[in-house]
Design an enzyme around this catalytic site. Structure first.
Site, PDB file in Angstrom:
ATOM      1  N   ASN A  38      -1.120   8.024  -6.829  1.00  0.00           N
ATOM      2  CA  ASN A  38      -1.407   9.456  -6.774  1.00  0.00           C
ATOM      3  C   ASN A  38      -0.661  10.223  -7.853  1.00  0.00           C
ATOM      4  O   ASN A  38      -1.222  11.082  -8.527  1.00  0.00           O
ATOM      5  CB  ASN A  38      -1.033  10.017  -5.406  1.00  0.00           C
ATOM      6  CG  ASN A  38      -2.145   9.843  -4.405  1.00  0.00           C
ATOM      7  OD1 ASN A  38      -3.119  10.575  -4.425  1.00  0.00           O
ATOM      8  ND2 ASN A  38      -2.036   8.838  -3.561  1.00  0.00           N
ATOM      9  N   SER A  82       0.837  -1.201   0.000  1.00  0.00           N
ATOM     10  CA  SER A  82       0.000   0.000   0.000  1.00  0.00           C
ATOM     11  C   SER A  82       0.872   1.251   0.000  1.00  0.00           C
ATOM     12  O   SER A  82       0.555   2.242  -0.641  1.00  0.00           O
ATOM     13  CB  SER A  82      -0.933  -0.009   1.217  1.00  0.00           C
ATOM     14  OG  SER A  82      -0.184   0.168   2.395  1.00  0.00           O
ATOM     15  N   ARG A  97       0.364   3.599  -3.127  1.00  0.00           N
ATOM     16  CA  ARG A  97      -0.311   4.871  -2.846  1.00  0.00           C
ATOM     17  C   ARG A  97       0.429   6.023  -3.525  1.00  0.00           C
ATOM     18  O   ARG A  97      -0.163   6.846  -4.232  1.00  0.00           O
ATOM     19  CB  ARG A  97      -0.361   5.121  -1.348  1.00  0.00           C
ATOM     20  CG  ARG A  97      -0.999   6.475  -0.996  1.00  0.00           C
ATOM     21  CD  ARG A  97      -0.960   6.760   0.486  1.00  0.00           C
ATOM     22  NE  ARG A  97      -1.671   5.745   1.239  1.00  0.00           N
ATOM     23  CZ  ARG A  97      -1.076   4.822   1.980  1.00  0.00           C
ATOM     24  NH1 ARG A  97       0.233   4.802   2.061  1.00  0.00           N
ATOM     25  NH2 ARG A  97      -1.781   3.943   2.636  1.00  0.00           N
TER      26      ARG A  97
END
Lengths: 301, 156
Positions: A236, A228, A232
Site C-alpha cells: 500500500n 500478508s 499488505r
C-alpha cells in the site's frame, strides 16, 4: 513537491529509480565496507547490509513515538487532561477498546504492542506526506558536502515502503503467534490444530491419510499470516509513494503540467492520509486478531 | 528493495519499543485514565447524594418551621391565658384588700363610736348629777345615789 531541477538533471526513469533505491551500507565488491553506489551494488551486498535511510527513520520515529508518549506518561494526571495528553489518551483509549473487543484473554502485553504498532506505523506511513524531494535533497546536500557522488546519495524516507521494515515487524508478530500458540495449547495441542484441520474423520485410517493434506494447508495458512501482514503494509505504501513520484515527474515537465501536478499532488496527499491511518489501523487490528487466534484453545470449526 | 539485515534490525527495534511501551508508557496512562473514570463516577454519585441530602434538608426545614410555628402559637396562647389569670388574680386581691380595709375602717368607726358614746355617757352622768344637785339644792350623798346614777347612765 518541487522536483523540476531534479527531473531535468535525470531522465524520468532514473528519477524513479533513484527514489526507489535505499541508501545501503554493506560490504562493497572491492571488499571494503561503505555505502552502495547504485542499486546493483546494493543487491550484491547480500544479506549483511543495512538500509541506513529506512532503518534510521524507523528508529527515529519509534524513538519519537516513545518520547512523546513517555513525556505524557511521566506527568499524566487524572485531573482534566490538557494539550498532548488529550491526543495520547485518545490513542490509548482507542487501542484499549480495540484490544478489549478482540482479545478476550488475559495478557497485559497485547495492548502496549498494539499501541506501539498503531502509532509507530502511523508515523512511518506519515513520512509519505513530507514533500517527496525535500528530505532526499537535504540528504544530497549533506552527502555532497561530505564528499559523496550526488547521484549515489539515495534516500528513502518512508520506512514502511521498505519490505525489510514491514516484514521485520510481521516476523516479530509471527514469532509471538508461535510463542503464544505453544504456550497456550502446548506442543501437542498446536500440532493437533495443524494436523486435524480442516479435514477430520472419525475413521482412524482416513484421519491418518488426511494429516499431510491438513498440515500443508494449515502451514500455508499459518505462514500466510505474517507474509500478508507485512506485504499488505509495504504494498500500500509503496504504491502510494510511486504515485507521489510519478506526479512529481509531471511537475517538472512544464508550467501548465506543473500546476496540474501540484494540485494532483495535494489531492493524492489528502487521499493518502486515509491510507496512512487505515494501514496502521489494519496492521494493529490483524495483530490483535492473530494473537487472539493463538490464544484460542477451544475448537470452533 | 533487497532483503537484508535491516529486517533483523527492525525486529530488534520492534521488540525493544514494545518492551519500552509495555514498561514505561502503557501502565501510568491507563492507571491515570482508570483513576479519572473512578473519580468521575464518584463525583456523579456524590452529586446524586448531595441532591438527595438537599431534598431531605428542605423537608426537614419545612417540618421544623411548621413545628416552630405551632410551638409559638402554643406559647402565645399560654401567655394570653396567664395574663388573664394574672389580671383576675390582681382583681381578686384588690377586692380582698378593699374588703379588708372596709372591715378595719368599720371596726375603727365602731370603736370611735363606742368611745364617744362612753365619753358622752360619763359626761351625761356628771351633767345629770350636777343638774340634780341644782334641782334639789342639796347635796346628794354621792355614795348613796351612785348606784342610781350609774343605772341611769347605763340606760342612755
Amino acid at each position: 513537491m518541487s522536483s523540476a531541477e531534479h527531473a531535468e538533471a535525470l531522465t524520468s526513469s532514473e528519477y524513479i529509480k533513484h527514489h526507489l533505491t535505499n541508501l545501503t551500507y554493506g560490504k562493497l565488491p572491492d571488499g571494503t565496507w561503505g555505502f552502495a553506489h547504485n542499486g546493483d551494488e546494493a543487491a550484491q551486498m547480500g544479506f549483511w547490509a543495512v538500509n541506513v535511510d529506512t532503518m534510521g527513520w524507523s528508529l527515529f520515529l519509534g524513538a519519537l513515538f516513545f518520547f512523546i508518549f513517555r513525556s505524557v506518561a511521566k506527568k499524566v494526571t487524572s485531573d482534566a487532561p490538557t494539550g498532548l495528553q488529550n491526543y495520547v489518551e485518545a490513542a490509548v483509549e482507542f487501542v484499549d477498546s480495540n484490544v478489549k473487543g478482540m482479545f478476550p484473554y488475559k495478557n497485559t502485553m497485547i495492548a502496549p504492542l498494539a499501541l506501539t504498532i498503531l502509532v509507530w506505523v502511523f508515523f512511518m506511513n506519515a513520512m509519505d506526506l513530507i514533500a517527496i524531494d525535500l528530505l532526499p535533497e537535504i540528504a544530497k546536500l549533506v552527502g555532497v558536502s561530505l564528499g559523496a557522488d550526488p547521484h549515489a546519495v539515495f534516500f528513502k524516507v518512508v520506512p514502511s515502503t521498505d519490505p525489510n521494515i514491514t516484514l521485520g515487524m510481521a516476523a516479530c508478530i509471527f514469532l509471538l503467534i508461535l510463542f503464544f500458540s505453544f504456550r497456550e495449547k502446548g506442543v501437542i495441542g498446536f500440532a493437533k490444530e495443524l494436523c486435524l484441520h480442516p479435514f477430520s474423520s472419525k475413521n482412524v485410517i482416513v484421519q491418518i491419510a488426511v494429516i499431510p493434506v491438513n498440515f500443508v494447508l494449515e502451514a500455508v495458512n499459518l505462514i500466510a499470516k505474517p507474509v500478508s501482514l507485512g506485504l499488505r503494509l509495504f504494498g500500500n505504501l509503496y504504491a502510494g509513494e510511486i504515485i507521489f513520484i510519478l506526479i512529481a515527474i509531471m511537475i517538472g515537465a512544464n508550467l501548465v503540467l506543473g500546476f496540474f501536478g501540484i494540485s494532483l499532488q495535494i489531492v493524492w496527499a489528502l487521499f493518502h492520509i486515509l491510507i496512512i491511518a487505515l494501514q496502521a489501523f489494519i496492521f494493529m487490528v490483524l495483530t490483535i486478531v492473530y494473537m487472539s487466534m493463538a490464544y484460542q484453545t477451544d475448537e470452533q470449526h | 528493495m533487497n532483503l537484508n539485515a535491516t529486517f533483523i534490525g527492525q525486529m530488534v527495534a520492534f521488540v525493544i519499543f514494545i518492551y519500552l511501551t509495555h514498561r514505561f508508557v502503557w501502565p501510568p496512562i491507563v492507571a491515570a485514565m482508570a483513576e479519572r473514570t473512578k473519580r468521575i463516577a464518584d463525583g456523579l454519585q456524590a452529586a446524586d447524594k448531595a441532591e438527595k441530602d438537599l431534598e431531605l434538608a428542605k423537608q426537614k426545614v419545612v417540618e421544623q418551621l411548621t413545628s416552630a410555628k405551632k410551638e409559638a402559637a402554643t406559647i402565645i396562647d399560654q401567655a394570653n391565658k396567664r395574663a388573664i389569670e394574672i389580671v383576675e388574680e390582681a382583681k381578686e386581691k384588690a377586692r380582698l384588700e378593699g374588703d379588708r380595709l372596709k372591715v378595719s375602717a368599720q371596726a375603727e368607726i365602731d370603736q370611735a363610736t363606742s368611745r364617744a358614746r362612753e365619753e358622752l355617757r360619763s359626761k351625761v352622768v356628771t351633767l345629770a348629777l350636777a343638774g340634780a344637785e341644782k334641782i334639789l339644792e342639796s347635796s346628794i350623798d354621792q355614795n348613796a345615789h351612785n348606784e342610781l346614777v350609774n343605772k341611769l347612765a347605763a340606760e342612755l
